[in-house]
Design an enzyme around this catalytic site. Structure first.
Site, PDB file in Angstrom:
ATOM      1  N   ASP A  58     -16.525  32.529   3.510  1.00  0.00           N
ATOM      2  CA  ASP A  58     -15.522  32.042   2.553  1.00  0.00           C
ATOM      3  C   ASP A  58     -15.315  30.526   2.650  1.00  0.00           C
ATOM      4  O   ASP A  58     -14.325  29.988   2.163  1.00  0.00           O
ATOM      5  CB  ASP A  58     -14.193  32.784   2.755  1.00  0.00           C
ATOM      6  CG  ASP A  58     -13.681  32.660   4.177  1.00  0.00           C
ATOM      7  OD1 ASP A  58     -14.445  32.161   5.033  1.00  0.00           O
ATOM      8  OD2 ASP A  58     -12.529  33.046   4.425  1.00  0.00           O
ATOM      9  N   HIS A 108     -38.232  10.339   3.375  1.00  0.00           N
ATOM     10  CA  HIS A 108     -36.859  10.863   3.317  1.00  0.00           C
ATOM     11  C   HIS A 108     -36.496  11.590   4.617  1.00  0.00           C
ATOM     12  O   HIS A 108     -35.932  12.691   4.594  1.00  0.00           O
ATOM     13  CB  HIS A 108     -36.664  11.756   2.087  1.00  0.00           C
ATOM     14  CG  HIS A 108     -36.544  10.966   0.813  1.00  0.00           C
ATOM     15  ND1 HIS A 108     -36.554  11.535  -0.426  1.00  0.00           N
ATOM     16  CD2 HIS A 108     -36.390   9.640   0.595  1.00  0.00           C
ATOM     17  CE1 HIS A 108     -36.415  10.586  -1.360  1.00  0.00           C
ATOM     18  NE2 HIS A 108     -36.320   9.425  -0.744  1.00  0.00           N
ATOM     19  N   ASP A 111     -31.480   3.913   5.550  1.00  0.00           N
ATOM     20  CA  ASP A 111     -31.348   4.023   4.088  1.00  0.00           C
ATOM     21  C   ASP A 111     -30.099   4.859   3.848  1.00  0.00           C
ATOM     22  O   ASP A 111     -30.102   6.075   4.066  1.00  0.00           O
ATOM     23  CB  ASP A 111     -32.607   4.699   3.523  1.00  0.00           C
ATOM     24  CG  ASP A 111     -32.593   4.816   1.998  1.00  0.00           C
ATOM     25  OD1 ASP A 111     -31.532   4.619   1.394  1.00  0.00           O
ATOM     26  OD2 ASP A 111     -33.658   5.122   1.428  1.00  0.00           O
ATOM     27  N   ASP A 118     -27.141   2.482  -2.869  1.00  0.00           N
ATOM     28  CA  ASP A 118     -28.387   2.953  -2.244  1.00  0.00           C
ATOM     29  C   ASP A 118     -29.058   1.734  -1.603  1.00  0.00           C
ATOM     30  O   ASP A 118     -29.665   0.921  -2.301  1.00  0.00           O
ATOM     31  CB  ASP A 118     -29.269   3.577  -3.339  1.00  0.00           C
ATOM     32  CG  ASP A 118     -30.562   4.150  -2.787  1.00  0.00           C
ATOM     33  OD1 ASP A 118     -30.717   4.220  -1.564  1.00  0.00           O
ATOM     34  OD2 ASP A 118     -31.425   4.536  -3.612  1.00  0.00           O
ATOM     35  N   HIS A 137     -44.803   4.827  -2.916  1.00  0.00           N
ATOM     36  CA  HIS A 137     -43.773   5.202  -3.899  1.00  0.00           C
ATOM     37  C   HIS A 137     -43.607   4.092  -4.929  1.00  0.00           C
ATOM     38  O   HIS A 137     -44.167   3.011  -4.781  1.00  0.00           O
ATOM     39  CB  HIS A 137     -42.447   5.534  -3.196  1.00  0.00           C
ATOM     40  CG  HIS A 137     -41.923   4.451  -2.290  1.00  0.00           C
ATOM     41  ND1 HIS A 137     -41.309   3.325  -2.762  1.00  0.00           N
ATOM     42  CD2 HIS A 137     -41.918   4.339  -0.935  1.00  0.00           C
ATOM     43  CE1 HIS A 137     -40.931   2.573  -1.735  1.00  0.00           C
ATOM     44  NE2 HIS A 137     -41.302   3.152  -0.611  1.00  0.00           N
ATOM     45  N   HIS A 177     -35.617   2.934  -8.896  1.00  0.00           N
ATOM     46  CA  HIS A 177     -35.144   3.941  -9.852  1.00  0.00           C
ATOM     47  C   HIS A 177     -33.830   3.470 -10.435  1.00  0.00           C
ATOM     48  O   HIS A 177     -33.173   2.580  -9.881  1.00  0.00           O
ATOM     49  CB  HIS A 177     -34.968   5.292  -9.135  1.00  0.00           C
ATOM     50  CG  HIS A 177     -34.239   5.185  -7.821  1.00  0.00           C
ATOM     51  ND1 HIS A 177     -32.868   5.163  -7.739  1.00  0.00           N
ATOM     52  CD2 HIS A 177     -34.677   5.029  -6.545  1.00  0.00           C
ATOM     53  CE1 HIS A 177     -32.509   5.045  -6.466  1.00  0.00           C
ATOM     54  NE2 HIS A 177     -33.585   4.947  -5.718  1.00  0.00           N
ATOM     55  N   HIS A 203     -30.594   8.919  -7.868  1.00  0.00           N
ATOM     56  CA  HIS A 203     -31.764   8.770  -8.749  1.00  0.00           C
ATOM     57  C   HIS A 203     -31.230   9.075 -10.135  1.00  0.00           C
ATOM     58  O   HIS A 203     -31.206  10.223 -10.584  1.00  0.00           O
ATOM     59  CB  HIS A 203     -32.881   9.738  -8.349  1.00  0.00           C
ATOM     60  CG  HIS A 203     -33.441   9.436  -6.981  1.00  0.00           C
ATOM     61  ND1 HIS A 203     -34.183  10.314  -6.253  1.00  0.00           N
ATOM     62  CD2 HIS A 203     -33.351   8.324  -6.209  1.00  0.00           C
ATOM     63  CE1 HIS A 203     -34.525   9.765  -5.091  1.00  0.00           C
ATOM     64  NE2 HIS A 203     -34.021   8.564  -5.050  1.00  0.00           N
ATOM     65  N   GLU A 218     -37.008  -1.518  -4.136  1.00  0.00           N
ATOM     66  CA  GLU A 218     -37.176  -1.029  -2.768  1.00  0.00           C
ATOM     67  C   GLU A 218     -38.640  -0.847  -2.350  1.00  0.00           C
ATOM     68  O   GLU A 218     -39.067   0.274  -2.098  1.00  0.00           O
ATOM     69  CB  GLU A 218     -36.422   0.291  -2.597  1.00  0.00           C
ATOM     70  CG  GLU A 218     -36.692   1.340  -3.681  1.00  0.00           C
ATOM     71  CD  GLU A 218     -35.983   2.666  -3.375  1.00  0.00           C
ATOM     72  OE1 GLU A 218     -36.113   3.163  -2.251  1.00  0.00           O
ATOM     73  OE2 GLU A 218     -35.293   3.180  -4.277  1.00  0.00           O
ATOM     74  N   TYR A 221     -45.655   1.501   5.010  1.00  0.00           N
ATOM     75  CA  TYR A 221     -45.571   2.554   6.030  1.00  0.00           C
ATOM     76  C   TYR A 221     -46.983   2.772   6.570  1.00  0.00           C
ATOM     77  O   TYR A 221     -47.883   3.149   5.810  1.00  0.00           O
ATOM     78  CB  TYR A 221     -45.041   3.855   5.414  1.00  0.00           C
ATOM     79  CG  TYR A 221     -43.838   3.616   4.502  1.00  0.00           C
ATOM     80  CD1 TYR A 221     -42.535   3.631   4.999  1.00  0.00           C
ATOM     81  CD2 TYR A 221     -44.018   3.329   3.136  1.00  0.00           C
ATOM     82  CE1 TYR A 221     -41.452   3.395   4.159  1.00  0.00           C
ATOM     83  CE2 TYR A 221     -42.949   3.081   2.299  1.00  0.00           C
ATOM     84  CZ  TYR A 221     -41.659   3.113   2.805  1.00  0.00           C
ATOM     85  OH  TYR A 221     -40.586   2.867   1.969  1.00  0.00           O
ATOM     86  N   ARG A 265     -38.827  -0.602   4.872  1.00  0.00           N
ATOM     87  CA  ARG A 265     -38.405  -0.604   3.457  1.00  0.00           C
ATOM     88  C   ARG A 265     -37.203  -1.529   3.362  1.00  0.00           C
ATOM     89  O   ARG A 265     -36.366  -1.572   4.281  1.00  0.00           O
ATOM     90  CB  ARG A 265     -38.050   0.827   2.998  1.00  0.00           C
ATOM     91  CG  ARG A 265     -37.538   0.911   1.584  1.00  0.00           C
ATOM     92  CD  ARG A 265     -37.598   2.334   0.967  1.00  0.00           C
ATOM     93  NE  ARG A 265     -36.710   3.288   1.609  1.00  0.00           N
ATOM     94  CZ  ARG A 265     -37.110   4.265   2.409  1.00  0.00           C
ATOM     95  NH1 ARG A 265     -38.403   4.405   2.695  1.00  0.00           N
ATOM     96  NH2 ARG A 265     -36.235   5.093   2.952  1.00  0.00           N
ATOM     97  N   GLU A 292     -34.232  -2.362   0.482  1.00  0.00           N
ATOM     98  CA  GLU A 292     -33.748  -1.849  -0.806  1.00  0.00           C
ATOM     99  C   GLU A 292     -32.411  -2.465  -1.185  1.00  0.00           C
ATOM    100  O   GLU A 292     -31.460  -2.445  -0.409  1.00  0.00           O
ATOM    101  CB  GLU A 292     -33.589  -0.317  -0.715  1.00  0.00           C
ATOM    102  CG  GLU A 292     -32.946   0.304  -1.947  1.00  0.00           C
ATOM    103  CD  GLU A 292     -32.926   1.827  -1.892  1.00  0.00           C
ATOM    104  OE1 GLU A 292     -32.845   2.394  -0.780  1.00  0.00           O
ATOM    105  OE2 GLU A 292     -32.994   2.448  -2.969  1.00  0.00           O
TER     106      GLU A 292
HETATM  107  N1  GLY Z   1     -32.210   6.865  -0.793  1.00  0.00           N
HETATM  108  C1  GLY Z   1     -33.221   7.428  -1.586  1.00  0.00           C
HETATM  109  C2  GLY Z   1     -33.969   6.413  -2.290  1.00  0.00           C
HETATM  110  O1  GLY Z   1     -33.973   5.268  -1.890  1.00  0.00           O
HETATM  111  O2  GLY Z   1     -34.552   6.635  -3.313  1.00  0.00           O
HETATM  112 MN    MN Z   2     -33.451   4.262  -3.712  1.00  0.00          MN
HETATM  113 MN    MN Z   3     -32.501   4.485  -0.585  1.00  0.00          MN
END
Ligand code: GLY
Ligand code: MN
Ligand code: MN
Length: 436
Positions: free
Chosen positions: A36, A240, A257, A268, A347, A351, A358, A381, A385, A403, A405
């Site tokens: 619950d 991720h 991140d 983000d 990647h 975004h 996203h 970003e 890697y 990374r 960002e």
């Molecule tokens: N934190 C997820 C991304 O950077 O897309």
């Molecule tokens: Mn991002």
């Molecule tokens: Mn991110």
């Protein structure tokens, strides 16, 4: 967010829908965590965008031109026992008084009332395929109306995706939205600075995560916009990674991140820095390359330029840099054409950002990359890697994941970095970390 903002959005939506048609959207469900106990409730972004109504078991209906009222909210009736155990909920009276619905009905009466609202409408706009119950019920309601055709009732003849209209609206942020996004960005930046100060050998990744959540919550941001990624050493090569269970080691990098959510609007941010406060030479070289790529990409954020230019700029800088450092071999133009950089930068550059991390909105229109316009917010970003088992490169590069960002608003003249509050040059990061 003021009610007037939601009202403005509904008015715009009504114009898009057009008289003679109807739109329906359901709230998020409350999800069970165990028996619950429920997960913290997070309203569906589209539903919240139009209603500001933060409860489950609700459904909003928009009928432009309806004389008795264009905006109808189905929701839970007020229940004093529920109020005692779970706290305030609007009830039907709150739905009209506080949330400006023209009409409110109990959600339990949906099946009795909704078919009547659908009668003689042309198109039904709704978020197709997102809510199994709504998909299923809509077909039942439509059949219900078809069954009455001999009494002259006409069933809607077109089902249209609501997202197309709504997500185009959400892509362009108003001043009210931007002030929430600025707040999310500012507090999240503070959280990163605090984490950077705290990082040192012996600390666990989850302790850094805890520190981030602490800063967010202390400043009124109750939710993270997505699970925080706190990745030390080669964990940073998992894009991720969220296990956040390892101990920070001297000589390793730490990639964080993380971002908070302010009244449903996300930040983000990613920063990568040396656990011991000073980059090793290979770390510094790769870090500088990612930073150069990020700056080159941000320079391409300007109204009138296509969205992909920033990605292409980053690819160019990264590929050339990887050749200079010896991680890739060959002619830069051929390596780009053959997408060889994807072994290390796999990647896209970023975004859209907004209520969802996203965020919604098309990246292409008529098969062409979208042209940037003022009011859009996006992340930039780039990353590099190098897998631990990458035998093709010198050992010194292996297991490094970086990374950087930032959240960037497209302005009339160019851009504004919303997350500039966290240091990102080698000198500034080292100075901040060594000051502790
Ligand atoms: N934190 C997820 C991304 O950077 O897309
Ligand atoms: Mn991002
Ligand atoms: Mn991110």
């Amino acid at each position: 967010m003021k009610q007037s903002e939601f009202k403005k959005r509904r008015k715009q939506l009504m114009q898009y829908i057009g008289v003679g048609n109807i739109a329906i959207i359901a709230s998020a469900d409350s999800s069970i965590r165990n028996r619950d106990v429920h997960y913290p409730f997070r309203q569906d972004s589209d539903f919240y965008y139009l209603t500001g109504f933060n409860e489950p078991e609700a459904l909003a209906v928009f009928i432009p031109g309806r004389k008795q009222g264009e905006y109808i909210l189905f929701c839970r009736e007020f229940d004093p026992k529920k109020a005692l155990w779970e706290g305030a909920h609007a009830g039907l009276e709150g739905a009209t008084r506080q949330f400006a619905a023209d009409d409110a009905f109990p959600i339990a009466d949906l099946d009795d009332i909704l078919p009547g609202l659908l009668e003689n409408k042309g198109k039904v706009f709704y978020p197709m395929g997102r809510n199994t119950d709504l998909d299923h019920n809509l077909l039942l309601w439509l059949n219900d109306i078809r069954g009455q055709s001999r009494s002259g009732v006409v069933a809607p003849n077109e089902l249209v995706s609501l997202e197309h209209l709504l997500h185009e609206m959400r892509l362009f942020k108003s001043d009210a939205e931007l002030s929430l996004m600025r707040r999310a960005a500012e507090i999240s930046a503070q959280a990163h600075v605090s984490a950077m100060k705290m990082a040192k050998a012996g600390v666990y990744e989850y302790q850094i995560e805890a520190d981030i959540v602490h800063t967010l919550m202390q400043n009124g941001l109750r939710a993270v916009a997505y699970p925080s990624i706190v990745a030390t050493g080669s964990n940073a090569c998992v894009l991720h990674y969220t296990e956040n269970k390892d101990k920070l080691k001297a000589g390793d990098l730490l990639l964080v991140d993380a971002g908070g959510e302010c009244d449903h609007y996300a930040a983000d941010i990613t920063r990568t820095y040396p656990v011991s406060g000073k980059f090793s030479e290979p770390q510094r070289q790769l870090y500088q390359l990612v930073l150069d790529a990020q700056l080159a990409a941000i320079a391409q954020v300007k109204p009138g330029l296509p969205w992909n230019l920033s990605h292409d700029a980053a690819v160019e800088v990264i590929t050339k840099g990887l050749v200079d450092l010896g991680l890739l071999k060959g002619k830069v133009s051929k390596l780009i054409k053959d997408e060889k950089y994807k072994a290390f930068f796999m990647h896209r550059i970023g975004h859209w950002l907004g209520m969802d991390v996203h965020d919604v909105g098309n990246y292409k229109l008529n098969n062409e990359w979208r042209i940037l316009e003022a009011g859009m917010v996006l992340t930039v970003e780039p990353g590099i890697y190098v897998p631990v088992d990458c035998e093709e490169v010198d050992k010194k590069w292996r297991g490094i994941g970086i990374r950087i960002e930032d959240d960037v608003l497209v302005t009339a003249e160019g851009y504004e970095i919303l997350t500039a509050g966290v240091p990102k040059t080698v000198a500034d990061i080292e100075a901040l970390m060594q000051a502790n």
